[in-house]
Design a protein around this motif. Sequence first.
Motif, PDB file in Angstrom:
ATOM      1  N   UNK A 326       0.810  -1.221   0.000  1.00 19.93           N
ATOM      2  CA  UNK A 326       0.000   0.000   0.000  1.00 19.93           C
ATOM      3  C   UNK A 326       0.839   1.266   0.000  1.00 19.93           C
ATOM      4  N   UNK A 327       2.001   1.238   0.646  1.00 17.09           N
ATOM      5  CA  UNK A 327       2.792   2.471   0.735  1.00 17.09           C
ATOM      6  C   UNK A 327       3.889   2.530  -0.320  1.00 17.09           C
ATOM      7  N   UNK A 328       3.977   1.494  -1.155  1.00 14.80           N
ATOM      8  CA  UNK A 328       5.007   1.494  -2.197  1.00 14.80           C
ATOM      9  C   UNK A 328       4.623   2.460  -3.316  1.00 14.80           C
ATOM     10  N   UNK A 329       5.533   3.360  -3.713  1.00 16.77           N
ATOM     11  CA  UNK A 329       5.228   4.256  -4.835  1.00 16.77           C
ATOM     12  C   UNK A 329       4.996   3.474  -6.131  1.00 16.77           C
ATOM     13  N   UNK A 330       4.241   4.044  -7.032  1.00 14.37           N
ATOM     14  CA  UNK A 330       3.920   3.371  -8.287  1.00 14.37           C
ATOM     15  C   UNK A 330       5.069   3.422  -9.273  1.00 14.37           C
ATOM     16  N   UNK A 331       5.976   2.471  -9.198  1.00 16.76           N
ATOM     17  CA  UNK A 331       7.153   2.428 -10.069  1.00 16.76           C
ATOM     18  C   UNK A 331       7.008   1.292 -11.068  1.00 16.76           C
ATOM     19  N   UNK A 332       7.196   1.601 -12.332  1.00 16.03           N
ATOM     20  CA  UNK A 332       7.147   0.590 -13.384  1.00 16.03           C
ATOM     21  C   UNK A 332       8.253   0.868 -14.401  1.00 16.03           C
ATOM     22  N   UNK A 333       8.713  -0.207 -15.032  1.00 19.47           N
ATOM     23  CA  UNK A 333       9.737  -0.101 -16.063  1.00 19.47           C
ATOM     24  C   UNK A 333       9.268  -0.886 -17.287  1.00 19.47           C
ATOM     25  N   UNK A 339       6.494  -5.129 -19.179  1.00 21.75           N
ATOM     26  CA  UNK A 339       6.320  -4.190 -18.064  1.00 21.75           C
ATOM     27  C   UNK A 339       6.765  -4.860 -16.768  1.00 21.75           C
ATOM     28  N   UNK A 340       7.726  -4.233 -16.100  1.00 24.19           N
ATOM     29  CA  UNK A 340       8.186  -4.715 -14.794  1.00 24.19           C
ATOM     30  C   UNK A 340       7.543  -3.837 -13.728  1.00 24.19           C
ATOM     31  N   UNK A 341       6.624  -4.419 -12.976  1.00 20.14           N
ATOM     32  CA  UNK A 341       5.874  -3.671 -11.967  1.00 20.14           C
ATOM     33  C   UNK A 341       6.646  -3.705 -10.649  1.00 20.14           C
ATOM     34  N   UNK A 342       7.542  -2.752 -10.458  1.00 19.12           N
ATOM     35  CA  UNK A 342       8.322  -2.695  -9.228  1.00 19.12           C
ATOM     36  C   UNK A 342       7.425  -2.425  -8.013  1.00 19.12           C
ATOM     37  N   UNK A 343       6.323  -1.717  -8.251  1.00 15.39           N
ATOM     38  CA  UNK A 343       5.420  -1.404  -7.134  1.00 15.39           C
ATOM     39  C   UNK A 343       4.730  -2.641  -6.579  1.00 15.39           C
ATOM     40  N   UNK A 344       4.752  -3.758  -7.300  1.00 18.87           N
ATOM     41  CA  UNK A 344       4.220  -5.023  -6.797  1.00 18.87           C
ATOM     42  C   UNK A 344       5.353  -5.997  -6.483  1.00 18.87           C
ATOM     43  N   UNK A 345       6.356  -6.035  -7.320  1.00 21.78           N
ATOM     44  CA  UNK A 345       7.456  -6.982  -7.120  1.00 21.78           C
ATOM     45  C   UNK A 345       8.221  -6.718  -5.831  1.00 21.78           C
TER      46      UNK A 345
END
Length: 583
Positions: A326-333, A339-345
Amino acid sequence: MDTTKVAKTNATTAATAKKPNRAGAVAGWADERLGLATAMKKNLRKVFPDHWSFMLGEIALWSFVVLLLTGVFLTLWFTPSMGEVQYNGSYDQLRGIHMSEAYASSLRLSFDVRGGLLMRQMHHWAAMLFVASMMVHLLRVWFTGAYRKPRELNWVIGCLLLILGTLEGFTGYSLPDDLLSGTGIRAADGFVKATPVVGSYMSFFMFGGEFPGESIIPRLYTVHVLLIPGLLLALIAAHMLLLVYHKHTQWPGPGRTEQNVVGFPMLPVYAAKAGGFFFMVFGVTALMGALFTINPVWKYGPYDPSKVTAGSQPDWYMGWPDGALRIMPGLETHIWGITISWNVMLPILILPVVMFTILLLLPFIDAWITGDKRDHHLLERPRNAPTRTALMVALMTMYGLFWIAGGNDIIAIKLHASINQITYFLRVAVFVGPVIAFVVTRRWCISLQRKDNETLLHGYETGIIMRSAEGGYSERHLPLPESRAYAIAARDRDPVIDGHPGAEVDANGVPAPTGGRLAALRHRLRTVWYADNVQKPTPAELEEGHHHAEHEHELQAPVEGHAADGHQFDGHHAVEDEHLRSH
């Protein structure tokens, strides 16, 4: 000599030998073929120490037994199928609604099977207690140093039990197929799909096609009632066997050494206490199941992929990765069309793996930094290892902040606060909070060490103020009881760390090799590990302190006849000080 008539009383009539009973005959027959008597005699007389903190592991064991008993009952009526049926049971508000067979059978267990709701509630509460007691037991083992050689593997087994218990809880509360548990499965589907390249294939394999499919509930059921319980039983057996093999740890005290165990034998004392404690755990779980409703699936309704309930949250032990998400910023590459979803990984796939890996390696990291390769069977008080204690408190603080973040929406609603401000605060707090907790805990432990040394050297404060002939005032001190003084002083002195690596020498005075950068890193970590620790008083310091106390006692001798000489409060202060020092 005729031994058939041997007196067993002081009566006048000679005793007559009795024929062996059937149980004895069966036991003799089995022992002649299996040789169990010798092994059982040794283990049944095995000694276990007695302390309230040891019951934490027993709570985990007995709550697991409650889980097995109630789980067997539930399997008799639960239907692990996603086939659609129309509900026509006792719960009027859902009558006529189409739902899965799994959800319908959960409702039937709750309203139509005698004792079914109680078993469901007890099963869920026992799962909560199981995970919670394992966590607290793990903390007790770490804070007291019970993980040290030769028990590193038992620590690893305990951590694996905690991981498997968490996964078992997730599969269990997903089985009813209600709207809340279905939302959790939907979230798990998103987590799996966040895996780069192979995520969608893994999701299709799990669900037997596109989410939600028709296979996930039967598969979770198999994992929940067969695979993970089998692993848990095997690991618990290994955990207990290693406990018996290594012998139980004990707190230091008079007569207790690294080579013995002071306590009660397995039979009859310990077995009776353990059996009674099982019934206590079972009874408390039954009371909680009867009086406190948990997971009321009938209120949520059947799962519908098109609906998500606001404020939905998993069970508490899954809250910390949810909070990190929930507190992870929305980061994607975006790389090569992927698409690498860093905000979930990062919070879901990487952070838990890193945290559990650190947890598994902690005993080995500790042994590498300290260079301690001795066997340890005596426990340490947390204050006597300030850095070790502070490290775990820092990890606990990070865990707690992630856990709080898992309820940021509920906190915002209840406190009428901005959810964005709460989220931004927690993003900073998960990094700053553990550092503050580490520093505060470490300084606190060092202060308690100083207090212990002061008490050992000068005795404890009685609260009795004495006035000298010159008009001066001083407080009356009395020496600690010998058992308490022994327990405080029964700890090893920390090694003296010189200013450069390789300065340590072995028993023959041979300097240790430097070992390059790795040894330099180890030396710096070791310096930090023991920095500012307060050593226990030397024998000379204790002798000097006792001599000083005797001198003060002589000076106060003229007032010994006074009614308030302090000795009449020994019992009171001993109890009070015992309570304070234990905290």
